[in-house]
Design an enzyme around this catalytic site. Structure first.
Site, PDB file in Angstrom:
ATOM      1  N   GLU A 171     -14.474  20.635  24.031  1.00 16.88           N
ATOM      2  CA  GLU A 171     -13.999  21.245  22.614  1.00 16.88           C
ATOM      3  C   GLU A 171     -13.335  19.932  22.696  1.00 16.88           C
ATOM      4  OE1 GLU A 171     -12.780  25.256  20.963  1.00 16.88           O
ATOM      5  OE2 GLU A 171     -11.792  24.020  22.326  1.00 16.88           O
ATOM      6  N   HIS A 225      -7.092  25.130  27.046  1.00 17.78           N
ATOM      7  CA  HIS A 225      -6.730  24.868  25.675  1.00 17.78           C
ATOM      8  C   HIS A 225      -6.394  23.961  25.164  1.00 17.78           C
ATOM      9  CE1 HIS A 225      -7.517  24.862  21.178  1.00 17.78           C
ATOM     10  NE2 HIS A 225      -8.662  26.004  21.549  1.00 17.78           N
TER      11      HIS A 225
HETATM   12  P1  PGA Z   1     -11.542  25.249  15.472  1.00 16.24           P
HETATM   13  O1  PGA Z   1     -11.163  25.361  16.654  1.00 16.24           O
HETATM   14  O2  PGA Z   1     -13.141  25.761  15.446  1.00 16.24           O
HETATM   15  O3  PGA Z   1     -10.996  25.321  14.091  1.00 16.24           O
HETATM   16  O4  PGA Z   1     -11.999  23.725  15.306  1.00 16.24           O
HETATM   17  C1  PGA Z   1     -11.635  25.517  18.052  1.00 16.24           C
HETATM   18  C2  PGA Z   1     -11.470  25.717  18.805  1.00 16.24           C
HETATM   19  O5  PGA Z   1     -10.020  25.354  19.302  1.00 16.24           O
HETATM   20  O6  PGA Z   1     -11.314  26.490  19.701  1.00 16.24           O
END
Ligand code: PGA
Length: 268
Positions: free
Chosen positions: A167, A95
């Site tokens: 992401e 992550h």
């Molecule tokens: P967010 O986070 O939806 O608050 O942007 C997503 C994540 O970090 O997995």
């Protein structure tokens, strides 16, 4: 890619005490999940076990937010992948907060990916570019290299069983302002999804590329869920900030059910 289930995965990050996490899980367990939707939640490690017990009788799975790459030993504070067995179905690997706050390298992430697979936990490999990398037009290079190194020790079958979460670091809400934070347009998400499947096809073959599940994460919320979930080739969302309350999270699960149904109708 109609007929494929939509995955709505919640990342609770470092929120909720054990009591709060269990109470929240209980509320979610009472909800009805539409056909074609898979829901899973990632509580903090200390809450994994009680949350997974609370969810045992419903269809919501648990995700570990992290796991160590060694199976056991003198590693104070860590939780190994074998310890997660029977408690978490999935584990987040790499992550962006692990990469950028805890300095996890691509090589460590690679070791965690194989540790997860070895222990029978499905890894969710998180990848994505920083703002600086995006501004320097390095997005595809970054995605490709994070993918290539992260998956390096997996077989084609294992890659096909894995989940990739795209992401972009600059789009993460950090739990605040998830309804008005900057994020990529659906077309840009589509480009990333195509790039990921293209890379996997090249390295692991067409079966792995079509089987692998791809999620988007970064400021997703009830208002933008339908547009993102309609991106062709995308399997679902990894939700941070908006996953912390039933009122902000459940409409996203419902949106996934509608997109799944619409896709089936389009196919007919
Ligand atoms: P967010 O986070 O939806 O608050 O942007 C997503 C994540 O970090 O997995």
């Amino acid at each position: 890619m109609s007929g494929r289930k939509k995955l709505i995965f919640a990342n609770w990050k470092m929120h909720f005490s054990v009591k709060q996490a269990t109470a929240f899980a209980k509320k979610l367990s009472e909800k009805k999940i539409d056909e074609g939707v898979v829901v899973a939640v990632a509580p903090a490690t200390i809450s994994l076990s009680p949350v997974s017990e609370t969810l045992a009788k419903c269809d919501i799975a648990t995700i570990a937010q992290n796991g160590y790459h060694r199976d056991e030993g003198a590693f104070t504070g860590e939780t190994s992948m074998p310890m997660l067995r029977g408690i978490a179905k999935f584990v987040l690997v790499g992550h962006s907060e692990r990469r950028h706050v805890f300095n996890e390298s691509n090589e460590l992430i690679r070791a965690k990916m194989s540790a997860a697979v070895r222990s029978g936990i499905k890894p969710i490999l998180c990848i994505g570019e920083t703002l600086m990398e995006k501004e320097h037009y390095h997005t595809s290079t970054v995605i490709s290299s994070q993918l290539e190194v992260g998956l390096a020790d997996l077989t084609s079958d294992e890659v096909g069983d894995a989940v990739i979460a795209y992401e972009p670091v600059w789009a993460l809400s950090n739990g605040k302002d998830f309804s008005k934070h900057k994020m990529p347009a659906p077309d840009d998400i589509k480009k990333a999804v195509d790039l990921i499947r293209g890379n996997i096809k090249e390295l692991y073959g067409i079966d792995a590329a079509s089987k692998v599940k791809i999620l988007y994460g970064g400021s997703s919320n009830a208002d933008n869920a339908t547009a993102i979930l309609s991106v062709n080739g995308l399997d679902g969302l990894l939700v941070g900030g908006a996953s912390l309350g039933v009122a902000t999270f459940w409409p996203m699960v419902e949106a996934a059910g509608r997109v799944y149904k619409d896709n089936l109708t389009d196919k007919k």
